[in-house]
Design a protein around this motif. Sequence first.
Motif, mmCIF file in Angstrom:
data_model
loop_
_atom_site.group_PDB
_atom_site.id
_atom_site.type_symbol
_atom_site.label_atom_id
_atom_site.label_comp_id
_atom_site.label_asym_id
_atom_site.label_seq_id
_atom_site.Cartn_x
_atom_site.Cartn_y
_atom_site.Cartn_z
ATOM 1 N N UNK A 179 -66.115 4.353 -11.353
ATOM 2 C CA UNK A 179 -65.846 4.991 -10.072
ATOM 3 C C UNK A 179 -64.454 4.649 -9.555
ATOM 4 N N UNK A 180 -64.004 3.411 -9.772
ATOM 5 C CA UNK A 180 -62.659 3.014 -9.349
ATOM 6 C C UNK A 180 -61.603 3.820 -10.099
ATOM 7 N N UNK A 181 -61.786 3.958 -11.405
ATOM 8 C CA UNK A 181 -60.829 4.728 -12.199
ATOM 9 C C UNK A 181 -60.826 6.196 -11.784
ATOM 10 N N UNK B 122 -57.663 8.366 -10.259
ATOM 11 C CA UNK B 122 -57.182 9.613 -10.869
ATOM 12 C C UNK B 122 -57.153 10.723 -9.827
ATOM 13 N N UNK B 123 -58.201 10.799 -9.010
ATOM 14 C CA UNK B 123 -58.230 11.809 -7.945
ATOM 15 C C UNK B 123 -57.086 11.580 -6.967
ATOM 16 N N UNK B 124 -56.798 10.309 -6.656
ATOM 17 C CA UNK B 124 -55.677 10.003 -5.772
ATOM 18 C C UNK B 124 -54.336 10.420 -6.362
ATOM 19 N N UNK B 125 -54.180 10.227 -7.668
ATOM 20 C CA UNK B 125 -52.928 10.655 -8.318
ATOM 21 C C UNK B 125 -52.783 12.158 -8.309
ATOM 22 N N UNK B 126 -53.910 12.864 -8.404
ATOM 23 C CA UNK B 126 -53.855 14.328 -8.396
ATOM 24 C C UNK B 126 -53.614 14.881 -6.989
ATOM 25 N N UNK B 127 -53.757 14.025 -5.984
ATOM 26 C CA UNK B 127 -53.465 14.433 -4.611
ATOM 27 C C UNK B 127 -54.604 15.136 -3.913
ATOM 28 N N UNK B 128 -55.813 14.820 -4.277
ATOM 29 C CA UNK B 128 -56.968 15.483 -3.623
ATOM 30 C C UNK B 128 -57.659 14.532 -2.705
#
Length: 69
Positions: free
Chosen positions: A57-59, A63-69
Motif C-alpha cells: 500500500x505504501x508503494x 506511485x499515485x503521488x508521483x502520477x499526480x492523482x
Amino acid sequence: MAEISGRTALRAQGRRAAALPGGRQSSGTRHPLVAVAMVLPLAFLLAVVFGGWEAVMTQASSVVGMLGR
C-alpha cells in the motif's frame, strides 16, 4: 556451431509438439491482462501471508503521488 543448430532444431520440435488441441498452435505469447489475472491472486496471497500488505500500500500510494492523482 553444429551444437547450436542442433539445440535450435530440438526447440522447434518441442514447439510443434506443444500444439493446441484442434490443430492450432500457440503463438507463445499471452495477453497482458491474462498474465495479470494469473499473477494477482498469488501476489495477494503472498502479501497477506508474509505481512507485506502495508509495504504494498505504501508503494502504491507513492506511485499515485508521483502520477499526480
